[in-house]
Scaffold this active site. Sequence first.
Site, short mmCIF file in Angstrom:
data_model
loop_
_atom_site.label_atom_id
_atom_site.label_comp_id
_atom_site.label_asym_id
_atom_site.label_seq_id
_atom_site.Cartn_x
_atom_site.Cartn_y
_atom_site.Cartn_z
N PHE A 52 51.55 32.37 37.89
CA PHE A 52 50.95 33.50 38.60
C PHE A 52 50.63 34.64 37.64
O PHE A 52 49.60 35.29 37.76
CB PHE A 52 51.86 34.00 39.72
CG PHE A 52 51.81 33.14 40.94
CD1 PHE A 52 50.66 33.03 41.69
CD2 PHE A 52 52.92 32.40 41.32
CE1 PHE A 52 50.60 32.23 42.82
CE2 PHE A 52 52.89 31.59 42.44
CZ PHE A 52 51.72 31.49 43.19
N TYR A 55 47.44 33.97 35.89
CA TYR A 55 46.31 34.31 36.77
C TYR A 55 46.03 35.81 36.70
O TYR A 55 44.89 36.24 36.56
CB TYR A 55 46.62 33.89 38.21
CG TYR A 55 45.61 34.38 39.21
CD1 TYR A 55 44.37 33.73 39.34
CD2 TYR A 55 45.85 35.50 39.98
CE1 TYR A 55 43.42 34.20 40.25
CE2 TYR A 55 44.91 35.97 40.88
CZ TYR A 55 43.70 35.32 41.01
OH TYR A 55 42.76 35.77 41.89
N TYR A 56 47.08 36.63 36.77
CA TYR A 56 46.90 38.08 36.72
C TYR A 56 46.29 38.50 35.38
O TYR A 56 45.45 39.40 35.33
CB TYR A 56 48.23 38.80 36.92
CG TYR A 56 48.99 38.43 38.17
CD1 TYR A 56 48.34 37.96 39.31
CD2 TYR A 56 50.37 38.54 38.22
CE1 TYR A 56 49.04 37.62 40.45
CE2 TYR A 56 51.08 38.21 39.37
CZ TYR A 56 50.42 37.75 40.48
OH TYR A 56 51.11 37.42 41.60
N ILE A 57 46.72 37.85 34.31
CA ILE A 57 46.16 38.14 32.98
C ILE A 57 44.66 37.85 32.98
O ILE A 57 43.87 38.62 32.43
CB ILE A 57 46.90 37.35 31.89
CG1 ILE A 57 48.33 37.89 31.73
CG2 ILE A 57 46.15 37.42 30.56
CD1 ILE A 57 49.23 37.00 30.89
#
Length: 173
Positions: A52, A55-57
């Site tokens: 997750f 994904y945020y990166i």
Amino acid sequence: MATNHYGPFLLTHLLIDRLKSSNCRIVIVSSAYYKVARVDLMNLNPLDVFPFKLYYITKTANIMFGLELAKRLKDTKVCVLIVNPGMCNTAIFKKVPFPLNLVVQNSFKTPQEGAQTTIMATVSKKLEGLSGKYLSDCQVTDLMSFVKDEEKNRFFWDESVKIVKLTPEDPKI
């Protein structure tokens, strides 16, 4: 990173001559989750992080790319907009267990609601000339300062060029 950043980065480069020859928009879909992750400029393909977080990166990478792209295309008819569709109750959340499924069902946007900001960015005449802006809930929204660092965004751009193996013969942005 390959799916969410490097692929769109390369595709944009390959299409840029056609895009610059018309009055068009490039809409980059990001997320409000950019706020919880930073792109590590010394480790651009972090495989050792929680999925997750990765994904945020990538959502942070989308914004850095969009801001640098808008800057590089400022003297063209191309408008670059970055959007946050919000949390949407899509198929990815289909198997969320109880009681989290109640949060998804009652708090998340429908796919139709989530699409509105992207649709607006694509067609709204109100956004003409607002290249480099971030939209959330159909509103131009301020970005956190750490993604607006022009020096870091330029460095990230240059490193992305190397990673996707663009050559001097490839279209320039």
